[in-house]
Motif scaffolding. Structure first.
Motif, short mmCIF file in Angstrom:
data_model
loop_
_atom_site.label_atom_id
_atom_site.label_comp_id
_atom_site.label_asym_id
_atom_site.label_seq_id
_atom_site.Cartn_x
_atom_site.Cartn_y
_atom_site.Cartn_z
N UNK A 163 17.58 85.22 81.59
CA UNK A 163 17.35 86.64 81.76
C UNK A 163 16.90 86.84 83.20
N UNK A 164 17.69 87.59 83.95
CA UNK A 164 17.38 87.84 85.36
C UNK A 164 17.19 86.54 86.13
N UNK A 165 18.03 85.55 85.86
CA UNK A 165 17.96 84.29 86.59
C UNK A 165 16.77 83.43 86.23
N UNK A 166 16.02 83.81 85.21
CA UNK A 166 14.87 83.03 84.76
C UNK A 166 15.10 82.55 83.33
N UNK A 167 14.29 81.57 82.90
CA UNK A 167 14.47 80.99 81.57
C UNK A 167 13.22 81.25 80.73
N UNK A 168 13.24 82.33 79.97
CA UNK A 168 12.03 82.75 79.24
C UNK A 168 11.60 81.80 78.12
N UNK A 169 12.55 81.08 77.51
CA UNK A 169 12.17 80.23 76.39
C UNK A 169 11.24 79.09 76.81
N UNK A 170 11.22 78.78 78.10
CA UNK A 170 10.33 77.74 78.59
C UNK A 170 8.88 78.23 78.70
N UNK A 171 8.70 79.54 78.63
CA UNK A 171 7.35 80.12 78.73
C UNK A 171 6.90 80.80 77.44
N UNK A 172 7.84 81.10 76.55
CA UNK A 172 7.55 81.85 75.33
C UNK A 172 6.78 80.99 74.32
N UNK A 173 5.73 81.53 73.74
CA UNK A 173 4.95 80.81 72.72
C UNK A 173 4.64 81.74 71.57
N UNK A 174 4.40 81.13 70.37
CA UNK A 174 4.07 81.87 69.15
C UNK A 174 2.60 81.62 68.82
N UNK A 175 1.82 82.70 68.70
CA UNK A 175 0.39 82.57 68.45
C UNK A 175 0.05 82.39 66.98
N UNK A 176 1.02 82.54 66.13
CA UNK A 176 0.78 82.57 64.70
C UNK A 176 0.90 83.97 64.15
N UNK A 177 0.85 84.95 65.06
CA UNK A 177 0.99 86.35 64.67
C UNK A 177 1.95 87.12 65.58
N UNK A 178 2.08 86.68 66.81
CA UNK A 178 2.90 87.42 67.77
C UNK A 178 3.42 86.48 68.84
N UNK A 179 4.49 86.95 69.56
CA UNK A 179 5.06 86.18 70.66
C UNK A 179 4.32 86.52 71.95
N UNK A 180 4.07 85.47 72.75
CA UNK A 180 3.29 85.62 73.97
C UNK A 180 4.05 85.10 75.18
N UNK A 181 3.83 85.76 76.32
CA UNK A 181 4.36 85.32 77.61
C UNK A 181 3.29 85.57 78.66
N UNK A 182 3.31 84.82 79.77
CA UNK A 182 2.36 85.10 80.85
C UNK A 182 2.48 86.53 81.36
N UNK A 183 1.34 87.16 81.59
CA UNK A 183 1.31 88.56 82.01
C UNK A 183 2.15 88.79 83.27
#
Length: 415
Positions: A163-183
């Protein structure tokens, strides 16, 4: 200084090897959305593409500036936020223009649900057994999809990674309730959406009259110096229609004479300036002037879709050799057969067209695998078609085209 795509990719990779955001330098080679706005995005940084001597290049200063920006970027991987992914929506519910607009959250959701659906298809599960495939599991993914399966499937295709030349799946994490990414990364992608919309808004305006064209770049015409936006009326006023006066002429003849294709409108779309003389590679005859997009579609797109394009089959028959021999270029033959099988073969009493693909080719016989598209798990069978039968179906299709029945599935009987 203009540099090649290959050197630009190598330079950018070196500059960003320690960047905190995972990047895909290969975007500089593949140049996605080039037609739409003429730039390659890395986050919200748009690197402009140039055409020099009919070859796409970059300015070295732009590559170095983009590389330094990512190398110096500060991203706190521990400062994460809820990405608030939207609910899944079926394609028929979407507005075509809205679907083409950048939306990285929707894109992530689309990846997840597409993989969950494909998983059920690969397992041979019947439609009735699908039931809860859209339900979100405890791991945040739909159906029975696991994170490992999702990442593994995404790694097989570039469009499911970037996405936009970046790879989000390398930063995406699951908290147990929601998906998180660096701000900081979320802010970067939000800025990308706005920046791409701005570039597309400028690029979709006709260079002659200022009329606004479709969001996905339908009025963008490739030329030797880059893309230009011109609406169909302005193109029609600027270039002459092709009248078929070179029918039967060998391509090598007009190439030696230097006859220009860019004096004409594209023979297929009739909306853009032509750039090349399309010709039959098997007989050598000129078929007509095409714009870059239509020429690419004829030469590399799946033949099945080109044959269904309005005027597509008739364009192929502008080759005198194909017309007189009642045939088509070889790469179209099996797709005529596929369309014929889809039209005429059925799984028992099921009224739906099957999916058809060639399974093997041995001793002059093409074996096709058919699968019921009515979601019957047992609905699989094969069909053998000999080389002579292929030729017969192609002749029947050519006759149908000349009689005004251009659908590939109309090749039902030989003449």
């Amino acid at each position: 200084m203009p540099i090649s795509r290959e050197y630009a990719r190598s330079l950018f990779a070196d500059l960003t090897q320690n960047a905190p955001v995972p990047l895909d330098p290969d975007e500089l080679l593949h140049m996605p959305r080039l037609r739409q706005h003429g730039h390659v995005f890395f986050g919200d940084i748009a690197v402009r593409c140039y055409k020099h001597k009919a070859r796409w290049t970059y300015d070295e200063r732009d590559i170095r500036a983009a590389g330094r920006a990512f190398a110096d970027m500060e991203v706190d991987l521990d400062d994460v936020v809820d990405v608030q992914l939207p609910a899944y929506r079926d394609l028929p519910e979407r507005d075509p223009e809205e679907w083409h607009r950048p939306n990285w959250r929707r894109q992530l959701v689309s990846w997840m649900f597409a993989r969950a659906q494909n998983q059920l298809l690969e397992q041979g599960r019947s439609y009735d057994a699908w039931g809860s495939w859209r339900n979100i599991g405890a791991n945040g993914l739909p159906g029975e999809l696991t994170w490992e399966e999702f990442v593994a499937s995404s790694s097989k295709a570039r469009h499911l990674q970037n996405i936009a030349g970046t790879r989000p799946l390398q930063l995406l994490t699951w908290s147990g309730e929601t998906w998180l990414l660096p701000r900081a990364y979320v802010d970067l992608l939000d800025r990308w959406e706005r920046r791409q919309d701005e570039l597309v808004a400028r690029a979709r305006l006709c260079s002659s009259c200022g009329e606004q064209g479709p969001y996905w770049g339908g009025w963008r015409t490739p030329t030797t110096s880059g893309y230009i936006t011109r609406c169909p009326p302005c193109s029609g006023a600027a270039f002459q229609p092709y009248t078929g006066h070179l029918r039967g002429v060998q391509y090598e003849t007009i190439r030696r004479r230097g006859t220009r294709a860019d004096d004409y409108l594209c023979r297929l779309c009739k909306a853009s300036q032509a750039s090349v003389w399309d010709h039959c590679h098997e007989h050598g005859h000129v078929r007509g002037p095409l714009c870059g997009s239509c020429n690419t579609r004829e030469g590399t797109a799946r033949p099945y879709y080109f044959l269904q394009l309005e005027g597509g089959a008739l364009h192929l028959l502008e080759c005198r050799g194909c017309l007189e021999q009642r045939t088509l270029p070889r790469r179209f033959h099996l797709d005529v057969v596929r369309a014929h099988l889809e039209e005429n073969e059925r799984h028992g009493r099921c009224g739906k067209q099957p999916y058809v693909r060639e399974a093997e080719h041995t001793h002059g016989v093409h074996r096709f695998q058919l699968q019921c598209s009515g979601w019957h798990a047992t609905g699989k069978w094969t069909k053998d078609v000999t080389a002579s039968e292929v030729a017969t179906l192609v002749r029947a299709f050519v006759d149908a085209v000349q009689e005004g029945r251009p659908s590939p599935g109309d090749a039902t009987e030989a003449g």
